[in-house]
Design a protein around this motif. Structure first.
Motif, PDB file in Angstrom:
ATOM      1  N   UNK A 212      -3.349   1.850   5.109  1.00 49.25           N
ATOM      2  CA  UNK A 212      -3.298   0.812   6.131  1.00 49.25           C
ATOM      3  C   UNK A 212      -4.185   1.306   7.275  1.00 49.25           C
ATOM      4  N   UNK A 213      -5.266   0.585   7.531  1.00 47.93           N
ATOM      5  CA  UNK A 213      -6.276   1.095   8.466  1.00 47.93           C
ATOM      6  C   UNK A 213      -6.525   0.186   9.664  1.00 47.93           C
ATOM      7  N   UNK A 214      -5.676  -0.793   9.886  1.00 47.49           N
ATOM      8  CA  UNK A 214      -5.909  -1.743  10.967  1.00 47.49           C
ATOM      9  C   UNK A 214      -5.426  -1.241  12.325  1.00 47.49           C
ATOM     10  N   UNK A 215      -4.716  -0.142  12.363  1.00 42.20           N
ATOM     11  CA  UNK A 215      -4.090   0.291  13.606  1.00 42.20           C
ATOM     12  C   UNK A 215      -4.787   1.435  14.309  1.00 42.20           C
ATOM     13  N   UNK A 216      -4.115   1.963  15.310  1.00 40.97           N
ATOM     14  CA  UNK A 216      -4.626   3.074  16.124  1.00 40.97           C
ATOM     15  C   UNK A 216      -4.951   4.284  15.259  1.00 40.97           C
ATOM     16  N   UNK A 217      -4.108   4.556  14.264  1.00 43.85           N
ATOM     17  CA  UNK A 217      -4.326   5.621  13.291  1.00 43.85           C
ATOM     18  C   UNK A 217      -4.215   5.022  11.902  1.00 43.85           C
ATOM     19  N   UNK A 218      -5.036   5.504  10.976  1.00 46.35           N
ATOM     20  CA  UNK A 218      -4.874   5.100   9.585  1.00 46.35           C
ATOM     21  C   UNK A 218      -3.546   5.667   9.077  1.00 46.35           C
ATOM     22  N   UNK A 219      -2.901   4.919   8.192  1.00 44.68           N
ATOM     23  CA  UNK A 219      -1.650   5.360   7.577  1.00 44.68           C
ATOM     24  C   UNK A 219      -1.902   5.460   6.075  1.00 44.68           C
ATOM     25  N   UNK A 220      -1.617   6.646   5.521  1.00 44.26           N
ATOM     26  CA  UNK A 220      -1.732   6.881   4.089  1.00 44.26           C
ATOM     27  C   UNK A 220      -0.317   7.028   3.556  1.00 44.26           C
ATOM     28  N   UNK A 221       0.101   6.053   2.760  1.00 47.13           N
ATOM     29  CA  UNK A 221       1.505   5.894   2.352  1.00 47.13           C
ATOM     30  C   UNK A 221       1.634   6.197   0.858  1.00 47.13           C
ATOM     31  N   UNK A 222       2.235   7.320   0.539  1.00 48.31           N
ATOM     32  CA  UNK A 222       2.460   7.737  -0.841  1.00 48.31           C
ATOM     33  C   UNK A 222       3.903   7.461  -1.239  1.00 48.31           C
ATOM     34  N   UNK A 223       4.109   7.174  -2.526  1.00 42.88           N
ATOM     35  CA  UNK A 223       5.437   7.144  -3.119  1.00 42.88           C
ATOM     36  C   UNK A 223       5.335   7.983  -4.384  1.00 42.88           C
ATOM     37  N   UNK A 224       5.944   9.158  -4.380  1.00 47.67           N
ATOM     38  CA  UNK A 224       5.777  10.083  -5.501  1.00 47.67           C
ATOM     39  C   UNK A 224       6.978  10.077  -6.456  1.00 47.67           C
ATOM     40  N   UNK A 225       7.832   9.068  -6.340  1.00 42.45           N
ATOM     41  CA  UNK A 225       9.038   8.998  -7.169  1.00 42.45           C
ATOM     42  C   UNK A 225       8.715   9.052  -8.661  1.00 42.45           C
ATOM     43  N   UNK A 226       7.689   8.349  -9.080  1.00 36.76           N
ATOM     44  CA  UNK A 226       7.387   8.228 -10.505  1.00 36.76           C
ATOM     45  C   UNK A 226       6.439   9.293 -11.053  1.00 36.76           C
TER      46      UNK A 226
END
Length: 147
Positions: free
Chosen positions: A70-84
């Motif tokens: 998600x790169x639209x904000x003040x800082x980019x957000x890199x969102x991982x889900x490692x459950x699988x």
């Protein structure tokens, strides 16, 4: 090691915590989000990403795609889900280490599964259900000192 504790009794409380984290977030922050299924990990990510300026509708769980940006904000957000993920190699093949060095904040749901692969400066956010509508959140690490 610094520690910060927060009790959430509603979605609005979780959103406030996300806003608080977003306010102090710095490029290079890595947060391992730990908690049982339904504890509120994705909701906290949504709150952080939204507070940083991303559309709430854009923030979804990357359970099957494994990582969203998600790169639209003040800082980019890199969102991982490692459950699988089956093993450490799968996490590394996602380019996780490269994300840690990028100019953004990395949020890893089920982060306890890969905690030994995270940088030493990573913070751990543990969310525990204490009641049907209550969660106890404990933040450990660099981020806790800024909250």
């Amino acid at each position: 090691m610094s520690q910060f504790e927060f009790t959430s009794r509603s979605l609005a409380d979780t959103d406030r915590l996300g806003q608080q984290i977003a306010t102090v977030a710095q490029p290079g922050d890595v947060l391992a989000l730990v908690g049982t299924l339904g504890a509120g990990k994705t909701r906290l990510v949504q709150a952080i990403a939204t507070a940083l300026g991303n559309s709430p509708e854009a923030v979804t769980s990357p359970t099957f795609v494994l990582v969203n940006e998600y790169t639209a904000g003040r800082l980019a957000v890199f969102h991982f889900d490692v459950y699988r993920l089956k093993d450490d190699d799968e996490f590394l093949e996602l380019g996780a280490e490269e994300y840690f060095d990028r100019d953004g904040i990395t949020l890893i749901e089920w982060g306890d599964r890969v905690e030994h692969l995270l940088p030493e400066w990573a913070s751990v956010v543990t969310i525990e259900l204490t009641d049907a509508d209550e969660r106890q959140v404990v933040v450990m690490g660099d981020l806790a000192a800024r909250l």
